[in-house]
Design a protein around this motif. Sequence first.
Motif, PDB file in Angstrom:
ATOM      1  N   TRP A   1       0.844  -1.515   0.390  1.00 45.30           N
ATOM      2  CA  TRP A   1       0.290  -0.301  -0.140  1.00 45.30           C
ATOM      3  C   TRP A   1       0.962   1.675   0.039  1.00 45.30           C
ATOM      4  N   LEU A   2       1.983   1.412   0.952  1.00 43.42           N
ATOM      5  CA  LEU A   2       3.042   2.048   0.772  1.00 43.42           C
ATOM      6  C   LEU A   2       3.508   2.534  -0.612  1.00 43.42           C
ATOM      7  N   VAL A   3       3.904   1.515  -1.429  1.00 41.62           N
ATOM      8  CA  VAL A   3       4.531   1.573  -2.790  1.00 41.62           C
ATOM      9  C   VAL A   3       3.524   2.313  -3.983  1.00 41.62           C
ATOM     10  N   GLY A   4       2.086   1.592  -3.265  1.00 42.81           N
ATOM     11  CA  GLY A   4       1.467   2.048  -3.995  1.00 42.81           C
ATOM     12  C   GLY A   4       0.834   3.532  -4.289  1.00 42.81           C
ATOM     13  N   LEU A   5       0.895   3.857  -2.663  1.00 39.50           N
ATOM     14  CA  LEU A   5       0.558   6.054  -2.407  1.00 39.50           C
ATOM     15  C   LEU A   5       2.081   6.384  -3.304  1.00 39.50           C
ATOM     16  N   THR A   6       3.064   6.066  -2.883  1.00 37.40           N
ATOM     17  CA  THR A   6       3.994   6.867  -3.030  1.00 37.40           C
ATOM     18  C   THR A   6       3.864   6.866  -4.728  1.00 37.40           C
TER      19      THR A   6
END
Length: 107
Positions: A34-39
Amino acid sequence: MPGVSQPLSLLVLLVLVATAQGQAGTGPKELQPWLVGLTAVVIFLFIVFVLLLVNRLWQMRMRRKQSGPQDTPGTDRLEHGGHANAAAEKDSDEESNGEERSKVTSF
């Protein structure tokens, strides 16, 4: 401009979280999905913002080239943003005709 500062502050926050996670463990860790997608979304929106800004500046430059050189640099803004003041024109016409009247205004 709260709309501009939000993506930038979110990007800074994500970078700080990523570096804190990297320092916490002994070995290399991957970011959560989810952090990769948000970034990726934040970076995409920043790139779109920069492209829209460049496009707007480019269009302004092309309009200036097409209109040709002007006498004063601020006349274009005044022509588009101004409005006609019929009362002021009427007063100046009366004064030019020789009609002198006492003009009393209250503030």
